[in-house]
Design a protein around this motif. Structure first.
Motif, PDB file in Angstrom:
ATOM      1  N   GLY A 113       0.852  -1.189   0.000  1.00  0.00           N
ATOM      2  CA  GLY A 113       0.000   0.000   0.000  1.00  0.00           C
ATOM      3  C   GLY A 113       0.887   1.237   0.000  1.00  0.00           C
ATOM      4  O   GLY A 113       1.794   1.386  -0.810  1.00  0.00           O
ATOM      5  N   GLY A 114       0.686   2.119   0.953  1.00  0.00           N
ATOM      6  CA  GLY A 114       1.515   3.311   1.041  1.00  0.00           C
ATOM      7  C   GLY A 114       2.593   3.221   2.103  1.00  0.00           C
ATOM      8  O   GLY A 114       3.286   4.204   2.383  1.00  0.00           O
ATOM      9  N   ARG A 115       2.756   2.054   2.729  1.00  0.00           N
ATOM     10  CA  ARG A 115       3.715   1.903   3.824  1.00  0.00           C
ATOM     11  C   ARG A 115       4.977   1.193   3.353  1.00  0.00           C
ATOM     12  O   ARG A 115       4.919   0.253   2.575  1.00  0.00           O
ATOM     13  N   ARG A 116       6.132   1.669   3.850  1.00  0.00           N
ATOM     14  CA  ARG A 116       7.414   1.066   3.521  1.00  0.00           C
ATOM     15  C   ARG A 116       8.103   0.561   4.783  1.00  0.00           C
ATOM     16  O   ARG A 116       7.995   1.173   5.840  1.00  0.00           O
ATOM     17  N   GLU A 117       8.822  -0.537   4.647  1.00  0.00           N
ATOM     18  CA  GLU A 117       9.705  -0.995   5.722  1.00  0.00           C
ATOM     19  C   GLU A 117      10.766  -1.906   5.119  1.00  0.00           C
ATOM     20  O   GLU A 117      10.586  -2.477   4.033  1.00  0.00           O
ATOM     21  N   VAL A 118      11.881  -2.019   5.825  1.00  0.00           N
ATOM     22  CA  VAL A 118      12.946  -2.913   5.391  1.00  0.00           C
ATOM     23  C   VAL A 118      12.675  -4.288   5.978  1.00  0.00           C
ATOM     24  O   VAL A 118      12.424  -4.431   7.184  1.00  0.00           O
ATOM     25  N   VAL A 119      12.700  -5.315   5.119  1.00  0.00           N
ATOM     26  CA  VAL A 119      12.432  -6.684   5.550  1.00  0.00           C
ATOM     27  C   VAL A 119      13.563  -7.580   5.057  1.00  0.00           C
ATOM     28  O   VAL A 119      14.359  -7.199   4.201  1.00  0.00           O
ATOM     29  N   ARG A 120      13.607  -8.774   5.613  1.00  0.00           N
ATOM     30  CA  ARG A 120      14.549  -9.786   5.132  1.00  0.00           C
ATOM     31  C   ARG A 120      13.741 -11.023   4.770  1.00  0.00           C
ATOM     32  O   ARG A 120      12.902 -11.474   5.549  1.00  0.00           O
ATOM     33  N   ILE A 121      13.958 -11.554   3.567  1.00  0.00           N
ATOM     34  CA  ILE A 121      13.214 -12.716   3.085  1.00  0.00           C
ATOM     35  C   ILE A 121      14.205 -13.727   2.543  1.00  0.00           C
ATOM     36  O   ILE A 121      15.153 -13.383   1.832  1.00  0.00           O
ATOM     37  N   TYR A 122      13.966 -14.977   2.889  1.00  0.00           N
ATOM     38  CA  TYR A 122      14.871 -16.044   2.466  1.00  0.00           C
ATOM     39  C   TYR A 122      14.040 -17.301   2.224  1.00  0.00           C
ATOM     40  O   TYR A 122      13.090 -17.578   2.963  1.00  0.00           O
ATOM     41  N   GLN A 123      14.382 -18.055   1.175  1.00  0.00           N
ATOM     42  CA  GLN A 123      13.668 -19.287   0.874  1.00  0.00           C
ATOM     43  C   GLN A 123      14.606 -20.470   0.912  1.00  0.00           C
ATOM     44  O   GLN A 123      15.706 -20.436   0.350  1.00  0.00           O
ATOM     45  N   ALA A 124      14.192 -21.522   1.612  1.00  0.00           N
ATOM     46  CA  ALA A 124      14.917 -22.787   1.643  1.00  0.00           C
ATOM     47  C   ALA A 124      13.937 -23.891   1.281  1.00  0.00           C
ATOM     48  O   ALA A 124      12.986 -24.154   2.018  1.00  0.00           O
ATOM     49  N   ASP A 125      14.134 -24.485   0.123  1.00  0.00           N
ATOM     50  CA  ASP A 125      13.205 -25.498  -0.384  1.00  0.00           C
ATOM     51  C   ASP A 125      11.789 -24.905  -0.441  1.00  0.00           C
ATOM     52  O   ASP A 125      11.593 -23.897  -1.090  1.00  0.00           O
ATOM     53  N   GLN A 126      10.845 -25.518   0.246  1.00  0.00           N
ATOM     54  CA  GLN A 126       9.470 -25.024   0.195  1.00  0.00           C
ATOM     55  C   GLN A 126       9.145 -24.037   1.311  1.00  0.00           C
ATOM     56  O   GLN A 126       7.995 -23.616   1.433  1.00  0.00           O
ATOM     57  N   THR A 127      10.122 -23.664   2.088  1.00  0.00           N
ATOM     58  CA  THR A 127       9.878 -22.774   3.220  1.00  0.00           C
ATOM     59  C   THR A 127      10.376 -21.366   2.919  1.00  0.00           C
ATOM     60  O   THR A 127      11.521 -21.184   2.479  1.00  0.00           O
ATOM     61  N   ILE A 128       9.516 -20.394   3.144  1.00  0.00           N
ATOM     62  CA  ILE A 128       9.875 -18.984   2.961  1.00  0.00           C
ATOM     63  C   ILE A 128       9.857 -18.311   4.333  1.00  0.00           C
ATOM     64  O   ILE A 128       8.879 -18.423   5.075  1.00  0.00           O
ATOM     65  N   PHE A 129      10.943 -17.633   4.670  1.00  0.00           N
ATOM     66  CA  PHE A 129      11.036 -16.916   5.933  1.00  0.00           C
ATOM     67  C   PHE A 129      10.920 -15.423   5.660  1.00  0.00           C
ATOM     68  O   PHE A 129      11.659 -14.877   4.823  1.00  0.00           O
ATOM     69  N   VAL A 130      10.008 -14.780   6.350  1.00  0.00           N
ATOM     70  CA  VAL A 130       9.812 -13.334   6.215  1.00  0.00           C
ATOM     71  C   VAL A 130      10.055 -12.700   7.578  1.00  0.00           C
ATOM     72  O   VAL A 130       9.374 -13.027   8.554  1.00  0.00           O
ATOM     73  N   HIS A 131      11.039 -11.803   7.656  1.00  0.00           N
ATOM     74  CA  HIS A 131      11.338 -11.115   8.914  1.00  0.00           C
ATOM     75  C   HIS A 131      10.994  -9.634   8.736  1.00  0.00           C
ATOM     76  O   HIS A 131      11.687  -8.904   8.045  1.00  0.00           O
ATOM     77  N   ASP A 132       9.885  -9.223   9.345  1.00  0.00           N
ATOM     78  CA  ASP A 132       9.483  -7.821   9.305  1.00  0.00           C
ATOM     79  C   ASP A 132       9.446  -7.266  10.723  1.00  0.00           C
ATOM     80  O   ASP A 132       9.976  -7.882  11.648  1.00  0.00           O
ATOM     81  N   HIS A 133       8.822  -6.108  10.904  1.00  0.00           N
ATOM     82  CA  HIS A 133       8.838  -5.470  12.220  1.00  0.00           C
ATOM     83  C   HIS A 133       8.044  -6.251  13.259  1.00  0.00           C
ATOM     84  O   HIS A 133       8.164  -5.999  14.460  1.00  0.00           O
ATOM     85  N   ARG A 134       7.235  -7.215  12.814  1.00  0.00           N
ATOM     86  CA  ARG A 134       6.465  -8.030  13.768  1.00  0.00           C
ATOM     87  C   ARG A 134       7.247  -9.244  14.248  1.00  0.00           C
ATOM     88  O   ARG A 134       6.874  -9.887  15.218  1.00  0.00           O
ATOM     89  N   GLY A 135       8.317  -9.595  13.548  1.00  0.00           N
ATOM     90  CA  GLY A 135       9.102 -10.773  13.899  1.00  0.00           C
ATOM     91  C   GLY A 135       9.320 -11.662  12.686  1.00  0.00           C
ATOM     92  O   GLY A 135       9.205 -11.211  11.535  1.00  0.00           O
ATOM     93  N   VAL A 136       9.621 -12.934  12.939  1.00  0.00           N
ATOM     94  CA  VAL A 136       9.889 -13.900  11.864  1.00  0.00           C
ATOM     95  C   VAL A 136       8.636 -14.717  11.588  1.00  0.00           C
ATOM     96  O   VAL A 136       8.016 -15.263  12.509  1.00  0.00           O
ATOM     97  N   HIS A 137       8.264 -14.782  10.312  1.00  0.00           N
ATOM     98  CA  HIS A 137       7.108 -15.569   9.868  1.00  0.00           C
ATOM     99  C   HIS A 137       7.637 -16.710   8.998  1.00  0.00           C
ATOM    100  O   HIS A 137       8.383 -16.485   8.047  1.00  0.00           O
ATOM    101  N   THR A 138       7.247 -17.920   9.334  1.00  0.00           N
ATOM    102  CA  THR A 138       7.673 -19.094   8.574  1.00  0.00           C
ATOM    103  C   THR A 138       6.507 -19.581   7.730  1.00  0.00           C
ATOM    104  O   THR A 138       5.463 -19.976   8.251  1.00  0.00           O
TER     105      THR A 138
END
Length: 665
Positions: A549-574
């Protein structure tokens, strides 16, 4: 100075000791268990000798194997680090008997301080106030119960032979006292080889203050100021800082003077920590840790003194290289311990493979024994790393630590990163009005149950997955986004009429639909019935500027096989990513299968085939990462199978007991 030493430890402390040795030009060798053959400390040290099996008792606690490794590597001295054999007088004496130097106190001093009862006697002799309670340890559970009656509630049960929160239980009720005593004794026996306990009056709403002392073994003892270690859970420190906040100067001087006086009485050699419990302006001696402490970096930051170097120089016979008048305190330092544990699940230790790790590149000190690809096993302590922030003021140091936690990503296992951030933000932490049981009392405020589905994290993971699917991997998926050009039959916003991807988290699942990439690289992503405009702009490695939308933030995303890890301001999402046509939903019926919550060793089995059990009954006790975990029945019923026995190591999710539910009988 020594030409070469052996580091008889593992993980971050082995790496940290090696760093000082390398700076001083001292060669190092290390040791490792079979489980640690590929560990970071082995790679960092370079030369390492395998000394036994995976468990500590088969490797790091084997005195003969450690000394043999030192001789095989031509080391002149052994540094024990902390934990394992660091406070073992028998080990220190064996090292000296082998013609090597033990980098620590003398065996005699370790013995005098080695159990909490004798340490209390030493403190009393030095006119240092001690906590009311027993002075002689005992392994007699009935005798311990009688002492509790005499001392009066509340009390603290303490393993006489060790520290680090192991074998400790706070008791405020006589109900369940026998069970608490047995558990404390078992943990003490497993951690230190001796089950003896002492009983002390529990000082409620007390602060944990400790003083770092250094002695040359010739009567000269100085202090390196104090540390605040009041933020604890299960009697184990989580956040430490130096100097202690809100501590009057006169009281600080008095506590430090007591610590130094005790050190002089002991003719202390090397570094040690004298610990106190403080309430108001009244304080009592707790214990002496005759070794390097986990939290020593905060003292190093405020004094500019390398404590490991002091240990080496003193052990090498160079004496104290610094006088008390030369020790100054400047600024403030705070340390956070990052552990492999799940705060939401009663801090259950977590094991498994770490697929990706990134720590802050600058601004804070990082001490760690892990890297991407490391495996966290159930055999050792759960601590993965320490972040140490230093600044001119306490508030600035806390702010810097908070940012550093945001910038730390550990994917593949659950950690306490988010819990640490909440703890730092707690008003009592910020105002330094904390006490040792604060965390226990404010646990609800500190835990994030995370019951809501995080649609934004799902959208970010979905965008990342699609771009990686549609782009050639030659130059990376973000080299030429405009050429994707996939074709889809479009509904509203151009979304595909059916889901392309299925994403699962531990809280929810969603069918994902995509719209074609727009000229500005924005994509509409459908998450079930919601639609979000998403864009990822690469920064470096796996870091992106995410625009939702209109919001920006720096995140870290990494994929290992079928798992995607998303690290945003809320924490790590698997997120588990499954192409939609391959996705098959299934429901799992509840049963009476009792499974091991993680890999570990069975300590005790409380049931036999044919026994009737109630929901909540403890069927077995599992030990993992030096913690006891109770496996309980979730149903009333009859035990139909017992698939474990004491001493057996079981895998995570292994069925250990089968209970036939009452309604099926």
């Amino acid at each position: 100075m020594f030409k070469k030493i052996l580091i008889a430890n593992r993980g971050e402390i082995a790496c940290r000791i090696a760093r000082t040795c390398q700076r001083l030009g001292v060669a190092v060798a290390g040791v490792h268990s079979s489980a640690d053959a590929d560990a970071l400390h082995v790679k960092t040290i370079g030369e390492s000798i395998e000394i036994g099996g995976a468990t500590a008792s088969d490797s790091y606690l084997r005195i003969d194997a450690v000394i043999a490794a030192a001789k095989a590597s031509n080391a002149q001295a052994i540094h024990p680090g902390f934990g394992f054999l660091a406070e073992n007088a028998t080990f220190a004496r064996a090292v000296e008997g082998a013609g090597l130097v033990f980098i620590g106190p003398t065996p005699e001093v370790i013995e005098r301080l080695g159990d909490k009862a004798s340490a209390k006697n030493e403190a009393e002799a030095a006119n240092v106030p001690i906590v009311p309670g027993s002075k002689t340890p005992t392994e007699d559970a009935a005798e311990i119960a009688r002492i509790v009656q005499d001392v009066g509630l509340p009390v603290m049960l303490k393993a006489a032979a060790g520290g680090g929160g192991k074998g400790m239980r706070a008791v405020s009720s006589f109900d369940g006292l026998v069970g608490e005593i047995e558990a404390a004794m078992r943990e003490a026996k497993n951690s230190f080889g001796y089950a003896g306990l002492i009983v002390e009056k529990l000082i409620e709403h007390g602060r944990h203050i400790e003083v770092q002392i250094v002695g040359d073994g010739k009567g000269n003892v100085i202090h390196l100021f104090e540390r605040e270690c009041s933020l604890q859970r299960r009697h184990q420190k989580i956040i430490e800082e130096a100097p202690a906040a809100n501590l009057p100067a006169a009281l600080r001087d008095k506590i430090a003077a007591d610590a130094v006086r005790l050190g002089k009485q002991l003719n202390y050699r090397g570094v040690g920590t004298v610990e106190f419990i403080l309430r108001g302006e009244t304080y009592y001696f707790l214990e002496v840790n005759p070794r390097l402490q986990v939290e020593h970096p905060v003292t190093e930051m405020i004094t500019g003194i390398d404590i490991v170097e002091l240990m080496l120089r003193i052990a090498a016979g160079e004496g104290l290289p610094v006088a008390q008048k030369d020790v100054t305190c400047s600024g403030h330092a705070v340390e956070a311990r990052i552990c492999a544990e799940d705060p939401v699940n009663d801090f259950l230790p977590c094991t498994g493979d770490i697929v990706y790790v990134r720590f802050p590149a600058d601004g804070v000190r990082v001490e760690t024994g892990i890297e991407s690809g490391s495996t966290v096993t159930p055999y050792y302590d759960s601590m993965l790393a320490k972040l140490i922030a230093y600044a001119e003021t306490r508030d600035e140091a806390l702010d810097k630590l908070d940012r550093a936690l945001d910038e730390t990503s550990i994917f593949g296992i659950t950690t306490n990163l988010k819990f640490l951030k909440r703890l730092i933000a707690l008003p009592a932490t910020r105002s330094a009005t904390f006490y040792t049981r604060l965390i226990d009392e404010q646990m609800k405020e500190l835990l994030d149950k995370g019951t809501d589905t995080d649609t934004e994290a799902l959208a970010l993971g979905a965008y990342y997955w699609m771009i990686r699917q549609r782009q050639p991997a030659v130059n990376g998926p973000w080299q030429s986004l405009a050429t994707t050009g996939w074709q889809m039959s479009a509904g509203g916003e151009g979304l595909s009429p059916i889901p392309i991807l299925h994403l699962e988290t531990d809280k929810a699942s969603a069918g994902i639909r995509f719209a074609p990439l727009k000229p500005d690289d924005t994509m509409i992503v459908g998450i079930n019935d919601e639609q979000l405009p998403v864009k990822l702009i690469p920064i470096s490695d796996e870091r992106f500027t995410a625009i939702i939308g209109g919001r920006r933030e720096v995140v870290r995303i990494y994929q290992a096989d079928q798992t995607i890890f998303v690290h945003d301001h809320r924490g790590v999402h698997t997120l588990k990513a499954i192409p939609y046509l391959s996705y098959i939903s299934a429901s799992v019926a509840t049963s009476g299968e009792l499974r091991a919550p993680m890999m570990g060793m069975i300590l005790k089995v409380n049931v036999s085939v044919g026994d009737k059990v109630k929901a909540g009954d403890v069927a077995a006790i599992l030990e993992s990462m030096k913690m006891e975990l109770r496996i309980v029945s979730e149903v009333d019923g009859v035990v139909r199978a017992v698939d474990c026995r004491p001493g057996e190591t079981v895998e995570r999710n292994a069925v250990v007991v089968v209970v036939e539910p009452e309604q099926q009988l």
